[in-house]
Design an enzyme around this catalytic site. Structure first.
Site, PDB file in Angstrom:
ATOM      1  N   CYS A 104       0.789  -1.213   0.000  1.00 54.95           N
ATOM      2  CA  CYS A 104       0.000   0.000   0.000  1.00 54.95           C
ATOM      3  C   CYS A 104       0.829   1.274   0.000  1.00 54.95           C
ATOM      4  O   CYS A 104       0.492   2.234  -0.679  1.00 54.95           O
ATOM      5  CB  CYS A 104      -0.983  -0.013   1.151  1.00 54.95           C
ATOM      6  SG  CYS A 104      -0.210  -0.225   2.747  1.00 54.95           S
ATOM      7  N   HIS A 127      -2.855   0.756   6.726  1.00 59.38           N
ATOM      8  CA  HIS A 127      -3.051   0.863   5.289  1.00 59.38           C
ATOM      9  C   HIS A 127      -2.769   2.305   4.868  1.00 59.38           C
ATOM     10  O   HIS A 127      -2.794   3.215   5.706  1.00 59.38           O
ATOM     11  CB  HIS A 127      -4.499   0.465   4.956  1.00 59.38           C
ATOM     12  CG  HIS A 127      -4.743   0.277   3.493  1.00 59.38           C
ATOM     13  ND1 HIS A 127      -3.952  -0.510   2.704  1.00 59.38           N
ATOM     14  CD2 HIS A 127      -5.707   0.780   2.669  1.00 59.38           C
ATOM     15  CE1 HIS A 127      -4.417  -0.491   1.468  1.00 59.38           C
ATOM     16  NE2 HIS A 127      -5.486   0.298   1.415  1.00 59.38           N
ATOM     17  N   ASP A 148      -8.164   4.224  -3.858  1.00 55.34           N
ATOM     18  CA  ASP A 148      -7.238   3.272  -3.235  1.00 55.34           C
ATOM     19  C   ASP A 148      -6.556   2.469  -4.327  1.00 55.34           C
ATOM     20  O   ASP A 148      -7.115   1.487  -4.826  1.00 55.34           O
ATOM     21  CB  ASP A 148      -7.990   2.345  -2.290  1.00 55.34           C
ATOM     22  CG  ASP A 148      -7.024   1.506  -1.461  1.00 55.34           C
ATOM     23  OD1 ASP A 148      -5.813   1.515  -1.776  1.00 55.34           O
ATOM     24  OD2 ASP A 148      -7.472   0.856  -0.510  1.00 55.34           O
TER      25      ASP A 148
END
Lengths: 304, 655
Positions: free
Chosen positions: B413, B457, B473
């Protein structure tokens, strides 16, 4: 029959043995509690006179046995002798077959002779040659020990000492009593003049009455606290036995009875405790011997 | 039973007592010993062993001067080691060492009692490090052992064996229970520690930080420590909706994304419509100011504020477990009215980095005039080309974004969000990195969502002219499983992950969840018993608006009641012995006499006392005899009638 009679007896004896009220009361309490008495003292302080006076005043038969190293059990208990006329063995009862036995200087005799007497005391009966003969009732032994000359003696072992309900010391009279003794009439004459105050089964009745004196739970708590203290305190090498506890309670009952009460109070226990426990307790030999005395024991145990 | 008074200062300690004291000390300091530097821990253990050896051999103890020397030397050593004697680490070490030396020095029973008592103090210091259930149980065990030591020290006469002190210590703990409950429930609560914890007490707390450089999230993902727990009122949203917003990072220097030091606050909550999600968050201490909420928060808990970039910040760092009610709304976009200054900041790029990415951005810009199309194409690229989601990416050099996008194409991430945000900015779209947690584990036992550090995250936000900030995302584009089913399913099984996060062992997993549920309750009801909770508890008892004065009265009454319960338990046996009513009356009578100067001895019989007192105060003689006679008749004469008792009362009242 009530406590006045026994107090009257005490008064009579007080007139003969002067200045020993406490010891005389204890001796009578011991008798009422059906126990036996050990007097430990020097010769000539009136042990025999006391025994004799008690027997006479209570209307009891009295025998004296002088214990010596060659005394045999048969000399105490009695012996069977062959009778030619009847062609049978006849039992000649020894001096123990009486109401009050004075066993003088009991520690001079051999353990064999001692145990003959002590067994009679415990069982209230005599077994010789396979036959058991009951002793007369009441049966009361006053044994004396001479503490100062221990050479050639057989001191009573602790287990035997336990059979005596009380141990007392007479001690010297105080100066007033001594003067009265010296200026007064001869003791033997007085003893001869002593009248029996009680008769027959009177004493047995009194003994039964003593058993009926009540000991409430609160008092039993106190007795138990005393016993427990002797068992846990480091001052004593052994605690008191259950038999000692029973003796203490019975003696306290007798004392309460003589005080005219039908119940035991802690003061009764305290009055009889030194005489009841002093020969049963041994100090552990710590740094603090004085705290091992019965008097100190009484001070250390709170009344619950 | 009146035993002789204890001579505290003369009776020497015997071996048995030394053993139990040493055991209590070692147990209470075991956790500290493991934390201390080796030389200190070794010294403490050696000291204790020496004391045990000396006790076993009945050898004389070392002299005072030697001990003083060792004490000063150790204190100097601690000063050198920690540069201070204060603070949590140094202070606790000093306490442990000095107690061990005290043990070595302890000769008498009095020293023993002192040591055991100080042991309780040592016990408390363990809570500076941990306040879990296990620590609580461990400390309970220590407390029990210390009480065993105290009981053991009281046996002067006949040693009954270990069973009796062990049982008696347990009984004492049980008897203390009512008082403990009253003090816990009613003692005025103060938010936070009363005297301030030592400054180093918060070292080693993990959590998100205000910057993100390569590898910083990676280490967080390795940790299965609990970040926070959320209890929903109503249905728990689907996993892809669970974006827990944390630090928002604006500034990039080529390596590290950082959050600005200063962000404007939102004074009023954004007005939005639609259903809200209501939940309660219990956040573990992390020594930073972020509070976590689902995107987007529409309220703020007390003593916290919401920034313009939707960070929820507490006014003070979160240093103890904090619980707050939250509500959120799943917004498509917000902040369309952000100022030019802010947007400029969201476009800044470090000079001289990532030329290839700048080139790609320029090309993208050329192809798409529409921002949304551009974003879609980038996400398409991530999705369709050979990008891999992995926790062990290759190391990147100076042009990190270039190397990631064009060469390695392996990352997780933080790589994706960083590269994506860089690309957006290069293409002229305001963008920023948002860090936080995604997903979480639903605990079916306690019905709450458990968010571990491993759920950390990072994602991105881009700003569109027409709508405002929108969440994008990029990781979800590469690895949809990460968002839908959690991190464990998104990673190849060779990647290192905490065992409980991966959850291959069903039985272990369910055990773990049960245990976490117990911990959660412990946190909620024991550690989380805050002033607020206390107030609510009291108002449920009918004490609204409890001032501290009311609380104090309640505390005294409650403690009195608790002591009464304890005393009844203890004295029940005692009362059976000394308890009848006559005795109570007589005792009162004796106390009255004591005020007159007539004191009954404990071993003095009542009749003997009455006679003695009558001798001292002849004018009272008749009264004394009358009362005592009646008392003796009841207590020793066995007259149990009510009349007798009444007569005793009457006679006592005569004077």
């Amino acid at each position: 029959m009530n406590h006045h009679d026994i107090n009257a007896v005490a008064g009579q004896i007080n007139n003969i043995i002067l200045g020993k009220q406490q010891q005389i009361r204890l001796a009578l309490a011991c008798l009422l509690a059906r126990g036996h008495l050990l007097i430990e003292d020097l010769p000539g302080v009136g042990k025999t006179t006391l025994a004799h006076a008690i027997a006479t005043a209570l209307g009891l038969r009295f025998q004296r046995v002088q214990f010596t190293s060659d005394l045999l059990p048969a000399d105490i208990l009695g012996v069977s002798v062959y009778n030619r006329d009847s062609a049978r063995f006849e039992f000649h009862p020894g001096p123990v077959f009486t109401n009050v036995v004075l066993a003088d200087e009991v520690n001079r005799a051999t353990p064999r002779a001692q145990s003959a007497l002590l067994e009679a005391m415990e069982e209230n009966q005599v077994t010789t040659e396979g036959e058991t003969r009951p002793l007369p009732q009441p049966f009361f032994v006053i044994a004396t020990q001479n503490p100062s000359h221990q050479i050639g003696t057989f001191p009573l072992p602790e287990s035997q000492l336990d059979r005596f309900l009380m141990r007392i010391e007479l001690g010297y009279p105080d100066s007033a009593a001594e003067r009265a003794l010296l200026s007064g009439t001869d003791r033997r004459t007085l003893l001869g003049e002593l009248k029996a105050r009680l008769a027959g089964d009177d004493l047995l009745q009194l003994q039964r009455a003593v058993t009926a004196v009540r000991a409430e739970p609160a008092l039993l708590d106190y007795v138990q606290a005393l016993l427990r203290h002797t068992r846990v305190s480091p001052d004593f090498s052994h605690g008191l036995s259950p038999r000692a506890g029973l003796s203490l309670l019975q003696a306290a009952r007798a004392w309460a009875y003589m005080d005219g009460r039908d119940h035991v109070v802690p003061e009764d226990v305290q009055a009889v405790l030194p005489a009841v426990v002093s020969h049963r307790l041994t100090a552990s030999g710590g740094e603090n011997v004085s705290s091992a005395s019965p008097a100190a024991l009484l001070l250390q145990v709170a009344i619950p | 039973m009146a035993l002789k008074p204890l001579k505290l200062d003369v009776r020497p300690l015997i071996a048995r007592e030394v053993y139990v004291l040493a055991a209590g000390f070692v147990l209470a300091s075991a956790a500290h010993l493991l934390r201390m530097p080796n030389w200190l821990g070794g010294l403490v253990v050696a000291t204790v062993l020496l004391r045990i050896y000396l006790a076993a051999r009945d050898q004389p103890l070392p002299g005072k001067w030697l001990l003083a020397l060792v004490a000063f030397g150790t204190a100097a050593g601690i000063l050198l080691e920690y540069r201070t004697l204060l603070g949590r680490e140094a202070g606790v070490s000093l306490l442990v060492v000095m107690l061990s030396l005290k043990l070595l020095e302890g000769r008498s029973q009095r020293d023993g009692i002192l040591l055991a008592t100080l042991g309780f103090f040592l016990l408390v210091t363990n809570f500076l490090y941990s306040q879990t259930i296990l620590t609580g149980l461990y400390m309970l065990g220590c407390a029990w052992l210390l009480i065993v030591a105290l009981v053991t020290l009281q046996f002067t006469v006949r040693w009954p064996g270990w069973k009796i002190p062990a049982l008696r210590a347990g009984a004492l703990l049980v008897q203390a229970l009512p008082l403990m409950l009253v003090l816990f429930l009613l003692f005025p609560r103060i938010q936070g520690p009363l005297w301030g914890l030592p400054h180093d007490a918060y070292a080693g707390l993990t959590g998100l930080s205000d910057n993100m450089s390569p590898g910083s999230l990676n280490s967080l993902i390795q940790s299965d420590a609990v970040a926070f727990r959320a209890e929903f009122r109503g249905r728990i949203p689907e996993a892809p909706a669970l974006y827990w917003r944390g630090p928002v990072l604006w500034d990039y220097d080529g390596q590290t994304w950082t959050a600005p030091r200063f962000v404007f606050n939102v004074n009023e909550m954004p007005e939005t419509a639609g259903p809200t999600i209501e939940y309660t968050v219990t956040v573990e201490p992390h020594n930073k100011r972020w509070l976590f909420a689902l995107e987007m928060p529409v309220m703020r808990p007390p003593s916290s504020f919401l920034t313009r970039d939707m960070q929820l910040l507490s006014t003070t760092p979160v240093r103890s477990r904090m619980r707050y009610d939250m509500s959120s709304r799943l917004l498509p976009a917000y902040g369309a009215d952000d100022t030019e200054v802010m947007l400029q900041r969201a476009l800044q790029l470090p000079k001289g980095y990532n030329p290839r990415t700048l080139q790609l951005a320029a090309e993208l810009r050329r192809r798409h005039s529409d921002d949304r199309r551009l974003v879609d194409e980038v996400l398409q690229t991530f999705r369709n080309e050979n990008y891999v989601y992995t926790l062990s990416p290759p190391l990147l050099g100076q042009h990190a974004v270039d190397e990631f996008l064009f060469d390695t194409r392996r990352g997780f991430c933080e790589h994706y969000s960083s590269a994506f945000t860089f690309l957006m900015r290069a293409a002229g779209i305001p963008a920023r990195v948002v860090t936080g947690y995604q997903g979480g584990q639903i605990n079916p036992v306690g019905e709450y969502v458990l968010i571990r550090q491993a759920d950390a995250h990072a994602w991105a936000e881009v700003w569109f002219q027409d709508s405002g900030w929108v969440r994008v995302d990029p990781t979800a584009a590469v690895s949809p499983a990460r968002v839908e089913r959690g991190i464990a399913s998104a990673l190849p099984s060779t990647d290192p992950l905490p065992i409980f996060v991966r959850g291959n062992f069903a039985a272990l997993q369910s055990l773990r969840l049960t245990w976490d549920s117990i911990t959660y309750s412990w946190n909620q009801w024991v550690l989380g018993y805050s002033p607020e909770r206390q107030r609510r508890f009291l108002s449920s008892l009918g004490f609204d608006d409890a001032t501290w004065q009311k609380l104090a009265v309640l505390l005294v009454v409650g403690a009195g009641l608790a002591l009464l319960i304890g005393a009844t338990l203890v004295l029940r046996d005692l009362r059976a012995v000394r308890g009848d009513a006559a005795r109570a009356l007589y005792d009162r009578f004796c106390r009255r006499l004591a005020r007159l100067g007539l004191r009954a001895g404990a071993a003095e019989g009542p009749l003997a006392f009455a006679e003695r007192a009558a001798g001292l105060r002849p004018e009272l003689a008749a009264w004394l005899r009358a009362v005592t006679g009646q008392y003796v008749a009841i207590r020793y004469g066995g007259d149990r009638s009510v009349l007798a008792l009444r007569e005793l009362k009457r006679r006592i009242k005569e004077k």
